[in-house]
Scaffold this motif. Sequence first.
Motif, mmCIF file in Angstrom:
data_model
loop_
_atom_site.group_PDB
_atom_site.id
_atom_site.type_symbol
_atom_site.label_atom_id
_atom_site.label_comp_id
_atom_site.label_asym_id
_atom_site.label_seq_id
_atom_site.Cartn_x
_atom_site.Cartn_y
_atom_site.Cartn_z
ATOM 1 N N GLY A 1 39.611 -28.552 32.929
ATOM 2 C CA GLY A 1 40.360 -29.915 32.292
ATOM 3 C C GLY A 1 39.428 -30.913 31.942
ATOM 4 O O GLY A 1 39.778 -31.633 31.174
ATOM 5 N N LYS A 2 38.876 -31.479 33.030
ATOM 6 C CA LYS A 2 37.821 -32.575 33.095
ATOM 7 C C LYS A 2 37.024 -32.271 31.881
ATOM 8 O O LYS A 2 36.587 -33.321 31.079
ATOM 9 C CB LYS A 2 37.132 -32.749 34.257
ATOM 10 C CG LYS A 2 38.132 -33.337 35.371
ATOM 11 C CD LYS A 2 38.893 -34.577 35.206
ATOM 12 C CE LYS A 2 37.795 -35.517 35.088
ATOM 13 N NZ LYS A 2 38.427 -37.005 34.676
ATOM 14 N N ARG A 3 36.167 -31.210 31.586
ATOM 15 C CA ARG A 3 35.243 -30.934 30.439
ATOM 16 C C ARG A 3 35.773 -31.249 29.209
ATOM 17 O O ARG A 3 35.315 -31.677 28.351
ATOM 18 C CB ARG A 3 34.575 -29.399 30.720
ATOM 19 C CG ARG A 3 33.601 -29.511 31.679
ATOM 20 C CD ARG A 3 32.732 -28.111 31.386
ATOM 21 N NE ARG A 3 33.507 -26.987 31.417
ATOM 22 C CZ ARG A 3 33.976 -26.525 32.402
ATOM 23 N NH1 ARG A 3 33.691 -26.766 33.828
ATOM 24 N NH2 ARG A 3 34.863 -25.285 32.194
ATOM 25 N N LEU A 4 37.382 -30.866 29.226
ATOM 26 C CA LEU A 4 37.928 -30.950 27.880
ATOM 27 C C LEU A 4 38.438 -32.455 27.806
ATOM 28 O O LEU A 4 39.019 -32.770 26.663
ATOM 29 C CB LEU A 4 39.343 -30.163 27.937
ATOM 30 C CG LEU A 4 38.803 -28.344 27.925
ATOM 31 C CD1 LEU A 4 40.224 -27.618 28.015
ATOM 32 C CD2 LEU A 4 38.183 -28.209 26.618
ATOM 33 N N GLY A 5 38.089 -33.170 28.799
ATOM 34 C CA GLY A 5 38.575 -34.716 28.514
ATOM 35 C C GLY A 5 40.012 -34.898 28.964
ATOM 36 O O GLY A 5 40.378 -36.152 28.712
ATOM 37 N N PHE A 6 40.634 -34.138 29.866
ATOM 38 C CA PHE A 6 41.976 -34.370 30.448
ATOM 39 C C PHE A 6 41.664 -35.303 31.405
ATOM 40 O O PHE A 6 40.892 -35.258 32.429
ATOM 41 C CB PHE A 6 42.706 -33.047 30.952
ATOM 42 C CG PHE A 6 43.085 -32.423 29.521
ATOM 43 C CD1 PHE A 6 43.459 -32.841 28.536
ATOM 44 C CD2 PHE A 6 42.995 -30.941 29.748
ATOM 45 C CE1 PHE A 6 43.731 -32.183 27.459
ATOM 46 C CE2 PHE A 6 43.415 -30.159 28.988
ATOM 47 C CZ PHE A 6 43.654 -30.643 27.649
ATOM 48 N N ASP B 1 45.619 -32.550 20.603
ATOM 49 C CA ASP B 1 45.672 -34.310 20.654
ATOM 50 C C ASP B 1 44.222 -34.587 20.879
ATOM 51 O O ASP B 1 43.757 -35.355 20.178
ATOM 52 C CB ASP B 1 46.550 -34.755 21.827
ATOM 53 C CG ASP B 1 47.927 -34.553 21.437
ATOM 54 O OD1 ASP B 1 48.406 -34.370 20.136
ATOM 55 O OD2 ASP B 1 48.859 -34.597 22.293
ATOM 56 N N LYS B 2 43.631 -33.931 22.020
ATOM 57 C CA LYS B 2 42.217 -34.153 21.747
ATOM 58 C C LYS B 2 41.041 -33.799 21.006
ATOM 59 O O LYS B 2 40.454 -34.569 20.668
ATOM 60 C CB LYS B 2 41.590 -33.577 23.386
ATOM 61 C CG LYS B 2 40.483 -33.673 23.804
ATOM 62 C CD LYS B 2 40.453 -35.200 24.513
ATOM 63 C CE LYS B 2 41.570 -35.408 25.747
ATOM 64 N NZ LYS B 2 41.341 -36.840 26.289
ATOM 65 N N ARG B 3 41.384 -32.796 20.158
ATOM 66 C CA ARG B 3 40.858 -32.341 19.109
ATOM 67 C C ARG B 3 40.565 -33.446 18.125
ATOM 68 O O ARG B 3 39.932 -34.080 17.731
ATOM 69 C CB ARG B 3 41.003 -30.983 18.465
ATOM 70 C CG ARG B 3 40.408 -30.748 17.490
ATOM 71 C CD ARG B 3 40.939 -29.325 16.736
ATOM 72 N NE ARG B 3 40.146 -28.376 17.684
ATOM 73 C CZ ARG B 3 40.716 -27.550 18.400
ATOM 74 N NH1 ARG B 3 42.143 -27.470 18.517
ATOM 75 N NH2 ARG B 3 40.235 -26.495 19.172
ATOM 76 N N SER B 4 42.051 -33.821 17.702
ATOM 77 C CA SER B 4 42.269 -35.136 16.946
ATOM 78 C C SER B 4 41.742 -36.359 17.115
ATOM 79 O O SER B 4 40.927 -36.970 16.395
ATOM 80 C CB SER B 4 43.956 -35.189 16.632
ATOM 81 O OG SER B 4 44.105 -36.084 15.798
ATOM 82 N N GLU B 5 41.636 -36.616 18.536
ATOM 83 C CA GLU B 5 40.998 -37.822 18.881
ATOM 84 C C GLU B 5 39.523 -37.825 18.854
ATOM 85 O O GLU B 5 38.818 -38.587 18.309
ATOM 86 C CB GLU B 5 41.280 -38.027 20.395
ATOM 87 C CG GLU B 5 40.725 -39.184 21.085
ATOM 88 C CD GLU B 5 40.991 -39.333 22.714
ATOM 89 O OE1 GLU B 5 40.125 -39.374 23.337
ATOM 90 O OE2 GLU B 5 42.232 -39.008 23.117
ATOM 91 N N LEU B 6 38.890 -36.480 18.947
ATOM 92 C CA LEU B 6 37.451 -36.355 18.722
ATOM 93 C C LEU B 6 37.226 -36.471 17.342
ATOM 94 O O LEU B 6 35.996 -36.792 17.062
ATOM 95 C CB LEU B 6 37.251 -35.020 19.739
ATOM 96 C CG LEU B 6 37.154 -35.140 21.076
ATOM 97 C CD1 LEU B 6 36.739 -33.899 21.915
ATOM 98 C CD2 LEU B 6 36.115 -36.287 21.636
ATOM 99 N N GLU B 7 37.898 -35.766 16.472
ATOM 100 C CA GLU B 7 37.783 -35.815 15.128
ATOM 101 C C GLU B 7 37.704 -37.268 14.699
ATOM 102 O O GLU B 7 36.764 -37.427 13.675
ATOM 103 C CB GLU B 7 38.584 -35.042 14.345
ATOM 104 C CG GLU B 7 38.183 -33.704 14.826
ATOM 105 C CD GLU B 7 39.424 -32.609 14.139
ATOM 106 O OE1 GLU B 7 40.488 -33.123 13.626
ATOM 107 O OE2 GLU B 7 39.113 -31.394 14.150
#
Length: 130
Positions: free
Chosen positions: A55-60, A91-97
């Motif tokens: 989860g931490k690696r995924l940015g949560f 959501d995380k993917r959208s933020e990173l994009e």
Amino acid sequence: MRDYYTITELTREFDISTRTIRFYEDEGLIAPIRRGRTRLFRHSDRHLLRMILRGKRLGFSIAEIREIMGMYKTPPGEAGQLRAIVKRVADKRSELEQKRRDIDDLLAELDHAEEACLTRMAELGISPSS
């Protein structure tokens, strides 16, 4: 399968500090068995630690990880947990994009500024290396 793991074994396996594991324990994400001052981690604690680190690696955030983990134990259960993870990943993917687009825009601006400076230096007869 082993019954218990020591904190030292887990720090080596996951390449993290004992402080990190104690932090997750303080946050209520894992709950090892205590025998005096010794912490003994069950297989389930080891699995939870793996999920926390993923989860931490995924940015949560810790709060997001806690919420997702809590869903597994209570309604809506695993199905709700999986839906929440899929939404958070999107959501995380959208933020990173968006960050990628911002970085690309900034790099283009830097290229333009550098090109303008080099052009003006050439006009003035200034060497870029001096």
